[in-house]
Enzyme design. Structure first.
Site, PDB file in Angstrom:
ATOM      1  N   TRP A  99       5.050  -3.624  -0.643  1.00 46.11           N
ATOM      2  CA  TRP A  99       5.010  -3.088  -2.091  1.00 46.11           C
ATOM      3  C   TRP A  99       6.181  -1.990  -1.976  1.00 46.11           C
ATOM      4  O   TRP A  99       6.608  -1.900  -3.086  1.00 46.11           O
ATOM      5  CB  TRP A  99       3.738  -2.434  -2.362  1.00 46.11           C
ATOM      6  CG  TRP A  99       2.525  -3.625  -2.199  1.00 46.11           C
ATOM      7  CD1 TRP A  99       1.542  -3.468  -1.462  1.00 46.11           C
ATOM      8  CD2 TRP A  99       2.428  -4.998  -2.883  1.00 46.11           C
ATOM      9  NE1 TRP A  99       0.764  -4.680  -1.529  1.00 46.11           N
ATOM     10  CE2 TRP A  99       1.282  -5.411  -2.466  1.00 46.11           C
ATOM     11  CE3 TRP A  99       2.935  -5.218  -4.144  1.00 46.11           C
ATOM     12  CZ2 TRP A  99       0.784  -6.498  -3.046  1.00 46.11           C
ATOM     13  CZ3 TRP A  99       2.625  -6.548  -4.581  1.00 46.11           C
ATOM     14  CH2 TRP A  99       1.586  -7.230  -4.024  1.00 46.11           C
ATOM     15  N   ASP A 166       2.749   5.577  -5.193  1.00 46.73           N
ATOM     16  CA  ASP A 166       2.072   4.411  -5.595  1.00 46.73           C
ATOM     17  C   ASP A 166       0.840   4.532  -4.748  1.00 46.73           C
ATOM     18  O   ASP A 166       0.668   4.425  -3.424  1.00 46.73           O
ATOM     19  CB  ASP A 166       2.834   3.215  -4.950  1.00 46.73           C
ATOM     20  CG  ASP A 166       1.801   1.908  -5.407  1.00 46.73           C
ATOM     21  OD1 ASP A 166       0.811   1.900  -5.674  1.00 46.73           O
ATOM     22  OD2 ASP A 166       2.567   0.867  -4.891  1.00 46.73           O
ATOM     23  N   LYS A 190      -8.752  -1.194  -7.120  1.00 49.83           N
ATOM     24  CA  LYS A 190      -9.537  -1.076  -5.790  1.00 49.83           C
ATOM     25  C   LYS A 190     -10.591  -0.240  -6.089  1.00 49.83           C
ATOM     26  O   LYS A 190     -11.628  -0.549  -5.687  1.00 49.83           O
ATOM     27  CB  LYS A 190      -8.375  -0.349  -4.909  1.00 49.83           C
ATOM     28  CG  LYS A 190      -6.894  -1.218  -4.992  1.00 49.83           C
ATOM     29  CD  LYS A 190      -7.109  -2.427  -4.312  1.00 49.83           C
ATOM     30  CE  LYS A 190      -5.751  -3.126  -4.412  1.00 49.83           C
ATOM     31  NZ  LYS A 190      -5.712  -4.476  -3.595  1.00 49.83           N
TER      32      LYS A 190
END
Length: 358
Positions: A99, A166, A190
């Site tokens: 990511w 992030d 999440k």
């Protein structure tokens, strides 16, 4: 009973599912939450409550805005440099996995990316340390938790450079100091709610300095100035997020859930370290509490353990396709009873193995 260790979209509390399902049938006077106007007073109350809960749970200081966007964290890889990075300027990035790498790729459309450190040579099994962030960097970007590799960065580097994070897979799981960040962004799927929602917490004073024309739909100011309703927001995802954040508040907030998350992670890592059939895959000091990655000492046993887990009601334990092995994702709503059940499963598998190899 099935135990959901899936990496995302992930487990949410059963009471949240029940509340959301009722609202799908009847949110207000026979209207479903799926059909109610996002401009209605009722949904405006939902939006205001969700905003309030994010600020309350994370203790967001004044001078910051909470935005409810779409496009996932992946869109933020581009929106961050588009909004912050003047043409020809450089931003510093810490490369700790897939990511982070995707975020670095997007920067190059707007300016320059300086990768100040990477753990790529070790397949991202540790968090780089002792790196320098150049003072002339427009911002420093990092990924706080790496879902694929099972590493997590707990301590911020000392720097005067604005920090962008992030925080998709560990937001709301542990106490953080929002004042140390200029932008925090996170896909909701999440610890916040269902997929389809992205939360951005932005320091207001950092905006409007890129010097470029930004399409309205990609400009943080568009959402800030319109209470996250520049266009139709993801109504249902925001509603479920509100329910889930209320659930988190009822449990005592983030300080309390952090204790639970630490206890869950400590218990499973203890078993991985004890059990001779299993081993962890990343540096001990960088072990994630959210995504615990491990493999078998004997790779030939992986298929057997995988089938054993599936036969006994365990969901989502397979590791990411790029690293293999196993991954137990343990987000806020996963009860510690599921963790103990996984530990029992590993011990039973060990006992069966020992009996068959006497």
């Amino acid at each position: 009973m099935r135990h959901n260790f899936g990496a995302g979209p992930c487990i949410l509390p059963q009471e949240v599912f029940k509340q959301a399902s009722r609202a799908v049938l009847d949110f207000k006077d026979g209207l479903s939450i799926l059909e109610i106007s996002h401009r209605s007073p009722e949904f405006e109350e939902v939006m205001a409550e969700a905003n309030k809960l994010v600020k309350e749970l994370l203790n967001v200081p004044s001078g910051y805005s909470v935005l409810f966007l779409q496009g996932g964290a992946s869109l933020q890889f581009a929106m961050v440099p588009m909004n912050l990075l003047p043409e020809g300027k450089t931003a510093a990035y810490l490369e700790t996995g897939v990511w982070a790498n995707k975020a670095i790729k997007e920067v190059k459309n707007f300016g320059k990316a300086n990768v100040v450190a990477t753990s790529k040579e070790a397949n991202f099994t540790f968090i780089p340390k002792d790196y320098e962030i150049p003072e002339d960097s427009v911002y420093f970007h990092y990924t706080s938790n790496n879902t694929i590799y099972g590493t997590e960065l707990f301590n911020l580097p000392e720097t005067n450079v604005p920090i962008v994070c992030d925080m998709s897979s560990d937001i709301m799981s542990r106490v953080i100091d929002v004042s140390k960040y200029d932008i925090i962004y996170a896909g909701a799927q999440k610890n916040i709610g269902p997929a389809g929602l992205t939360i951005v917490i932005v320091k207001d004073e950092i905006l409007g300095k890129s010097g470029r024309a930004i399409p309205s739909m990609l400009d943080y100011a568009s959402y800030k100035d319109n209470d996250s309703m520049y266009n139709t927001p993801p109504v249902f995802s925001i509603y479920v997020a509100m329910l889930n954040l209320n659930w988190l508040k009822s449990k005592g907030g983030i300080a309390e859930i952090e204790k639970e998350n630490k206890a869950k992670a400590d218990a499973l890592y203890k078993e991985i370290d004890r059990n001779p059939l299993f081993k962890g895959t990343c540096a001990v000091e960088d072990r994630s509490r959210m995504n615990i990655c491990f493999v078998m000492e004997n790779p030939e046993l992986e298929k057997s353990f995988s089938k054993f887990a599936d036969d006994n009601g365990f969901e989502g334990l397979k590791g990411h396709r790029s690293v293999g092995g196993f991954r137990a994702s343990m987000y806020n709503a996963l009860p510690i009873t599921s963790v103990h059940a996984l530990i029992d499963l590993m011990q039973t598998f060990e006992e069966n193995y020992n009996k068959s190899n006497k």
